[in-house]
Write an enzyme that holds these catalytic residues in place. Structure first.
Site, mmCIF file in Angstrom:
data_model
loop_
_atom_site.group_PDB
_atom_site.id
_atom_site.type_symbol
_atom_site.label_atom_id
_atom_site.label_comp_id
_atom_site.label_asym_id
_atom_site.label_seq_id
_atom_site.Cartn_x
_atom_site.Cartn_y
_atom_site.Cartn_z
ATOM 1 N N HIS A 1 0.988 -1.292 0.464
ATOM 2 C CA HIS A 1 -0.324 -0.465 -0.078
ATOM 3 C C HIS A 1 0.614 1.490 0.319
ATOM 4 O O HIS A 1 0.936 2.617 -1.085
ATOM 5 C CB HIS A 1 -1.295 0.310 0.821
ATOM 6 C CG HIS A 1 -1.434 1.124 1.080
ATOM 7 N ND1 HIS A 1 -2.390 1.276 0.836
ATOM 8 C CD2 HIS A 1 -1.682 2.617 2.445
ATOM 9 C CE1 HIS A 1 -3.680 3.143 1.350
ATOM 10 N NE2 HIS A 1 -2.062 3.721 2.056
ATOM 11 N N HIS B 1 1.066 4.728 -1.983
ATOM 12 C CA HIS B 1 1.165 6.384 -2.019
ATOM 13 C C HIS B 1 2.590 7.322 -2.062
ATOM 14 O O HIS B 1 2.884 8.233 -2.764
ATOM 15 C CB HIS B 1 2.058 6.085 0.114
ATOM 16 C CG HIS B 1 0.474 6.566 0.605
ATOM 17 N ND1 HIS B 1 -0.008 7.468 0.820
ATOM 18 C CD2 HIS B 1 0.187 5.355 1.973
ATOM 19 C CE1 HIS B 1 -1.251 7.018 1.393
ATOM 20 N NE2 HIS B 1 -1.177 6.356 2.175
ATOM 21 N N GLU C 1 -5.782 9.649 0.460
ATOM 22 C CA GLU C 1 -5.842 7.659 0.676
ATOM 23 C C GLU C 1 -7.025 7.613 -0.899
ATOM 24 O O GLU C 1 -7.064 6.689 -1.104
ATOM 25 C CB GLU C 1 -6.722 7.919 2.111
ATOM 26 C CG GLU C 1 -5.353 7.598 3.229
ATOM 27 C CD GLU C 1 -4.730 6.082 2.987
ATOM 28 O OE1 GLU C 1 -5.163 5.346 2.380
ATOM 29 O OE2 GLU C 1 -3.282 6.345 3.430
ATOM 30 N N SER D 1 -3.575 1.018 -4.665
ATOM 31 C CA SER D 1 -2.662 -0.600 -4.188
ATOM 32 C C SER D 1 -4.139 -1.586 -4.108
ATOM 33 O O SER D 1 -4.014 -2.807 -3.539
ATOM 34 C CB SER D 1 -2.540 -0.015 -2.730
ATOM 35 O OG SER D 1 -3.470 0.618 -1.755
#
Length: 518
Positions: free
Chosen positions: A353, A358, A398, A417
């Protein structure tokens, strides 16, 4: 669907939670009111999935309940609370405003001058008290074989004030202590890191959504996976600022899980910013099939492109600490891999993730600036404001979507992700398995989102100061007086001079070119 931050309701907040409060001791608040219980269904955290928004609301509620419990427990102390001053001291502990601090004047009696002074300073340090004045005098009466009296004026958080007084009354080497003069309650701000090294004080939280705690976790019955997770978490937990990020030698199964997620990155659905930097990171950071990049390599790349860096985290940290890290352009990053039986979904952030979702976005200077401004806004903010900033972060960094050339593209890490959620976010179908996410926010651009954030911060934050980040010293400068803006004014003067010189040089160069052409 478009909504206001204030209008977003996060499912699962239970108003009937009983917080676990440690028995009042002198060390009871060493962790700045850290949450001491798991974020679990049993404790009122609804659902299988965690969210930063839910965390912020949960933490705010527990801290309020903890203060109330502390006040009730404090009544059992043998403090001989008979005067108005000490009653006011207790009353200050129950205030809902986390920003209060109390200024105390305490008279301390000691039988040994040097030992007593040492104990006083040690207790002040232990309770994070700030000393303003200290003087000594011979006692007016020779009772109890008192050698010296010390009068100290100090400032301390309400949560520590009672413990400070109790420690001074009962510590070896000290005969007693009592409040003298008035108690001043002053408006200040909650503690926040002023230097990047102070991120070492971030609180890791206990979460029910870990394999050792949650029977529904994909790795619950896999003892080998649980041991592996713990080993990697211990490596991260011992990290301190300035160290090289420890390398993790990933297993064949972990690399295969990475490959599954990496190969499912869908062309035409991710933001162009994500695609651009992912391609660069394949060349410079070892991104690709067959290998999980190391955090140290990725962190060094981010420093060169946007000034961001990674910090290994053993697990989830509190919402406030997580956001404050962003103020320093630091991202708290896990190193463990989700369970191989569930490659498309992890109930908590894992290294897939972080690295796939990110990090390519943090490489972009504009997005990095937007993320840092969320972090700067969180410094010294009230709990209710942290909830709003967490909501903003959740629906942008997010799970954000943005417009690019008339099409909607994903830039949120939770989407990039997760194959299933990425498809879902761009469709009109019901929620996918596990996560109940039926609202997404579409930004016109990162610059538009940044301007909206700045407008909200300038009108909505209640803190009596503003802050700025000094990259040369990796520190935060607080500006709350005209004098405190001096450094910024000098920097602006230099920058204006540099800009003027650049314009003059460009104008001269263009004029010479024009004359040659003529």
């Amino acid at each position: 669907m478009t909504k206001n931050i204030d209008d977003v309701e996060v499912r699962g907040r239970n108003a009937n939670i009983e917080p676990q409060v440690n028995p009042p001791t002198a060390d009871g608040f060493k962790n700045k009111m850290a949450i001491q219980r798991s974020y679990s269904v049993e404790n009122g955290y609804h659902g299988k999935t965690r969210s930063l928004v839910g965390d912020a609301k949960f933490e705010s509620f527990v801290r309020r309940e903890t203060k109330t419990k502390l006040l009730e427990s404090a009544q059992e102390f043998e403090f001989d609370i008979v005067d108005e001053e000490e009653a006011l001291l207790l009353e200050s502990l129950s205030t809902e405003n986390n920003n209060d601090k109390v200024r105390l004047r305490i008279l301390v009696e000691t039988k040994d001058c040097l030992l007593g002074l040492t104990r006083i300073m040690k207790i002040l340090e232990s309770e994070e008290g700030k000393l303003y004045h200290l003087e000594s005098r011979k006692p007016k009466k020779s009772e109890k074989n008192i050698e010296m009296e010390f009068l100290l004026s100090c400032q301390v958080k309400p949560a520590r004030a009672l413990f400070l007084l109790k420690s001074l009354k009962t510590s070896n080497g000290l005969v007693g202590a009592r409040l003298v003069g008035g108690i001043e309650v002053s408006e200040s701000c909650v503690w926040f890191p002023k230097h990047i090294s102070e991120l070492d004080q971030c609180n890791h939280v206990l979460t029910k959504l870990e394999p050792d705690l949650d029977m529904d976790h994909p790795g619950w019955s896999d003892l080998e996976y649980r041991a592996r997770r713990k080993m990697i978490a211990d490596i991260s937990f011992n990290y301190v600022h300035g160290q090289k990020i420890p390398e993790v030698e990933y297993t064949k199964a972990e690399i295969e899980t990475w490959d599954v997620v990496y190969l499912e990155l869908l062309p035409g659905r991710a933001s162009q910013v994500h695609i651009k930097y992912l391609e660069i990171m394949e060349k410079e950071c070892g991104y690709g099939v067959g290998k999980i990049p190391q955090l140290e390599d990725v962190s060094n790349f981010l420093r060169r492109t946007s000034g961001f860096s990674l910090r290994p985290a053993a697990g989830l940290v509190t919402a406030r600490d997580f956001l404050s890290s962003l103020a320093f352009r630091v991202f708290q990053c896990t190193q463990y891999v989700r369970h191989p039986s569930s490659p498309h979904y992890s109930p908590e952030p894992d290294v897939l993730h972080e690295l796939i979702g990110h990090c390519p976005m943090f490489a972009d200077p504009t997005f990095a600036q937007f993320s840092q401004e969320i972090g700067l806004a969180s410094l010294g903010a009230k709990d209710s404001e942290i909830e709003k900033l967490a909501t903003l972060y959740w629906f942008t960094v997010e799970f954000g979507l943005c417009k690019e050339n008339g099409a909607v593209r994903a830039y949120g890490a939770g989407l990039l992700s997760s194959y299933g959620e990425l498809l879902h976010s761009l469709s009109r179908k019901p929620a996918v398995e596990y996560r109940i996410q039926d609202i997404y926010y579409i930004a016109e651009s990162f610059e538009d989102a940044k301007q909206r954030l700045r407008a909200w911060v300038s009108t909505s934050l209640s803190r009596p100061f503003t802050v700025r980040y000094i990259p040369f010293t990796q520190s935060i400068e607080v500006m709350d007086t005209f004098a405190s803006t001096y450094n910024l004014i000098q920097e602006l003067k230099i920058q204006v001079t540099q800009l003027s010189s650049a314009f003059d040089q460009i104008s001269t160069t263009n004029q010479l070119i024009t004359e040659k052409i003529i």
